[in-house]
Design a protein around this motif. Structure first.
Motif, PDB file in Angstrom:
ATOM      1  N   TRP A 164      12.959  26.048  50.547  1.00 17.03           N
ATOM      2  CA  TRP A 164      12.944  27.735  51.279  1.00 17.03           C
ATOM      3  C   TRP A 164      11.517  27.206  52.318  1.00 17.03           C
ATOM      4  O   TRP A 164      11.610  27.950  53.461  1.00 17.03           O
ATOM      5  N   ALA A 167      12.368  26.164  55.678  1.00 17.89           N
ATOM      6  CA  ALA A 167      13.525  26.946  55.624  1.00 17.89           C
ATOM      7  C   ALA A 167      14.602  25.549  56.286  1.00 17.89           C
ATOM      8  O   ALA A 167      15.324  25.911  58.030  1.00 17.89           O
ATOM      9  N   GLN A 218       7.792  29.735  56.868  1.00 17.76           N
ATOM     10  CA  GLN A 218       7.777  31.111  56.049  1.00 17.76           C
ATOM     11  C   GLN A 218       7.027  32.000  56.071  1.00 17.76           C
ATOM     12  O   GLN A 218       5.569  31.562  56.570  1.00 17.76           O
ATOM     13  N   ASN A 222       8.369  37.519  55.113  1.00 14.73           N
ATOM     14  CA  ASN A 222       9.304  37.055  53.728  1.00 14.73           C
ATOM     15  C   ASN A 222       9.239  36.726  52.813  1.00 14.73           C
ATOM     16  O   ASN A 222      10.454  37.211  52.141  1.00 14.73           O
ATOM     17  N   ASN A 225      10.803  39.792  50.830  1.00 18.90           N
ATOM     18  CA  ASN A 225      12.368  38.851  50.569  1.00 18.90           C
ATOM     19  C   ASN A 225      12.627  38.256  49.177  1.00 18.90           C
ATOM     20  O   ASN A 225      13.905  38.509  48.319  1.00 18.90           O
ATOM     21  N   PHE A 226      11.917  37.075  49.452  1.00 14.52           N
ATOM     22  CA  PHE A 226      11.893  36.152  48.686  1.00 14.52           C
ATOM     23  C   PHE A 226      11.706  36.059  47.234  1.00 14.52           C
ATOM     24  O   PHE A 226      12.349  35.709  46.225  1.00 14.52           O
ATOM     25  N   ASN A 250      23.460  35.835  51.771  1.00 14.81           N
ATOM     26  CA  ASN A 250      22.316  34.830  52.222  1.00 14.81           C
ATOM     27  C   ASN A 250      21.576  35.149  53.905  1.00 14.81           C
ATOM     28  O   ASN A 250      20.437  34.845  53.782  1.00 14.81           O
ATOM     29  N   ILE A 251      22.616  34.990  54.358  1.00 16.51           N
ATOM     30  CA  ILE A 251      22.128  35.756  55.724  1.00 16.51           C
ATOM     31  C   ILE A 251      21.779  37.335  55.750  1.00 16.51           C
ATOM     32  O   ILE A 251      21.001  37.889  56.277  1.00 16.51           O
ATOM     33  N   LYS A 253      20.327  39.160  53.260  1.00 18.95           N
ATOM     34  CA  LYS A 253      19.390  39.407  52.238  1.00 18.95           C
ATOM     35  C   LYS A 253      18.137  38.763  52.768  1.00 18.95           C
ATOM     36  O   LYS A 253      16.949  39.181  52.015  1.00 18.95           O
ATOM     37  N   LYS A 254      17.978  37.956  53.988  1.00 20.71           N
ATOM     38  CA  LYS A 254      16.993  38.189  54.822  1.00 20.71           C
ATOM     39  C   LYS A 254      16.537  38.782  54.875  1.00 20.71           C
ATOM     40  O   LYS A 254      14.824  38.818  55.420  1.00 20.71           O
ATOM     41  N   ASP A 255      17.009  39.846  55.479  1.00 24.77           N
ATOM     42  CA  ASP A 255      16.234  40.369  55.642  1.00 24.77           C
ATOM     43  C   ASP A 255      17.200  42.948  55.416  1.00 24.77           C
ATOM     44  O   ASP A 255      18.294  42.552  55.892  1.00 24.77           O
ATOM     45  N   CYS A 295      22.574  43.136  48.729  1.00 21.14           N
ATOM     46  CA  CYS A 295      21.544  42.846  48.789  1.00 21.14           C
ATOM     47  C   CYS A 295      20.155  43.823  49.029  1.00 21.14           C
ATOM     48  O   CYS A 295      19.307  43.935  48.368  1.00 21.14           O
TER      49      CYS A 295
END
Length: 344
Positions: A164, A167, A218, A222, A225-226, A250-251, A253-255, A295
């Motif tokens: 993570w 990335a 990161q 970010n 969110n993590f 997973n896409i 939940k990044k934002d 999410c």
């Protein structure tokens, strides 16, 4: 109306409760607090991943151990992981991350094990070692008492966390474990390991040395969110068996703010048409909107546990135009208002 969540095997929760009971927790009370029962675990093969996440975080709070289920040779106080993350985000490379994580362990109460880096021109080994104030004999006793699955989980949780930070995928050359290959108890994480070397001097992981030069990409934004699902998702996610719906999730939940991507944008990232995206999600018994709500709900659970954030600030971070819209959505998702959830 509740959001249909992604699922994890019920045995994950059963194993977690066994460990929690051994630590003095009331398993039935824990289940009741997250809206589950022992009959749910016995009668169903899977449970919602959000429920498992709530249960895991509840166990950590009850045991006052943020490293619960992972080998640390002690109890790590709540909040330590966040502070460590903030410290490591200042590093420039993965090599510096490993060194600084070891330094953090030396001063963090309860974290009696640290990551140690050994490298040559070809390979880099990151191994679990005792901190300076713990003797080798004491540490060895802790290793002897530890379950093999906890040792392996600690090593591979670190691996996923490192991925993570940079990335990027980090190809594993070998995983090193101190126990022998007679230990065949099921692990949540075995499937991604191609080579496990048993009866080694240390527990750890081996990469190509070139991986150490990967930059940390990161940032603090970010990190929020993590952290909302850490560390349980690092333990349970299995990249070898990820569903299509999980890839979309997973896409998303990044934002989770107002700039959360549309279904068209997600389809483009996955190199397919929006129609194909919807069909594939339907095959997984879900939809883009359902995943989007999930999410945001998952993020809301974490943010509501941050005492320094008001409900209005949380609504803004989740991309709601008005706080009242967030309150209505949260009530629809959970049957509670944000205030009631915080009070509980």
């Amino acid at each position: 109306m509740s959001v249909e969540a992604n699922t994890v095997p019920s045995r994950y929760a059963a194993r977690l409760l066994e460990q929690a009971s051994a630590a003095g927790c009331d398993a039935e009370a824990l289940l009741a607090e997250v809206g589950l029962s022992s009959s749910d675990l016995q009668s169903k093969d899977v449970i919602p991943s959000l429920k498992y996440g709530e249960l895991y975080q509840l166990v950590m709070r009850k045991t006052h151990d943020e490293w619960f289920g992972m080998f640390s040779a002690g109890k790590v106080p709540l909040g330590a992981f966040r502070i460590m993350c903030l410290t490591l985000l200042q590093c420039s490379t993965l090599r510096q991350v490993i060194i600084r994580a070891g330094e953090f362990a030396e001063i963090c109460r309860g974290m009696n094990t640290r990551y140690y880096l050994e490298e040559n021109a070809l390979e880099a080994a990151i191994t679990l070692r005792p901190v300076n104030h713990i003797s080798e004999a004491e540490f060895q006793q802790k290793l002897d008492e530890a379950k093999p699955v906890h040792l392996l989980t600690a090593v591979l949780t670190w691996h996923r966390f490192a991925e993570w930070l940079v990335a990027s995928d980090l190809p594993i050359k070998h995983v090193l474990v101190t126990y022998d290959n007679t230990h065949t108890e099921e692990s949540l994480v075995y499937t991604e390991v191609k080579s496990i070397l048993f009866e080694q001097p240390y527990n750890g992981i081996v990469y190509d040395t070139a991986c150490l030069d990967l930059p940390v990409v990161q940032n603090e934004e970010n990190l929020l969110n993590f952290l909302r699902t850490a560390p349980y998702h690092l333990v349970t996610e299995d990249p070898a068996h990820i569903r299509f719906a999980d890839k979309v999730r997973n896409i998303l939940k990044k934002d989770v703010s107002a700039s959360m991507p549309s279904s068209d944008e997600v389809a483009s990232q996955l190199h397919m048409s929006t129609t194909t995206l919807r069909r594939k999600l339907q095959n997984d018994n879900t939809s883009y909107q359902r995943l989007k709500d999930e999410c945001r709900m998952e993020a809301a659970f974490h943010l509501l546990n941050c005492a320094d954030l008001s409900n209005n600030e949380i609504a803004q971070k989740l991309g709601f135009d008005e706080p009242s819209a967030f309150f209505r959505s949260f009530k629809k998702w959970t049957g509670q208002t944000p205030g009631e959830y915080r009070a509980r």
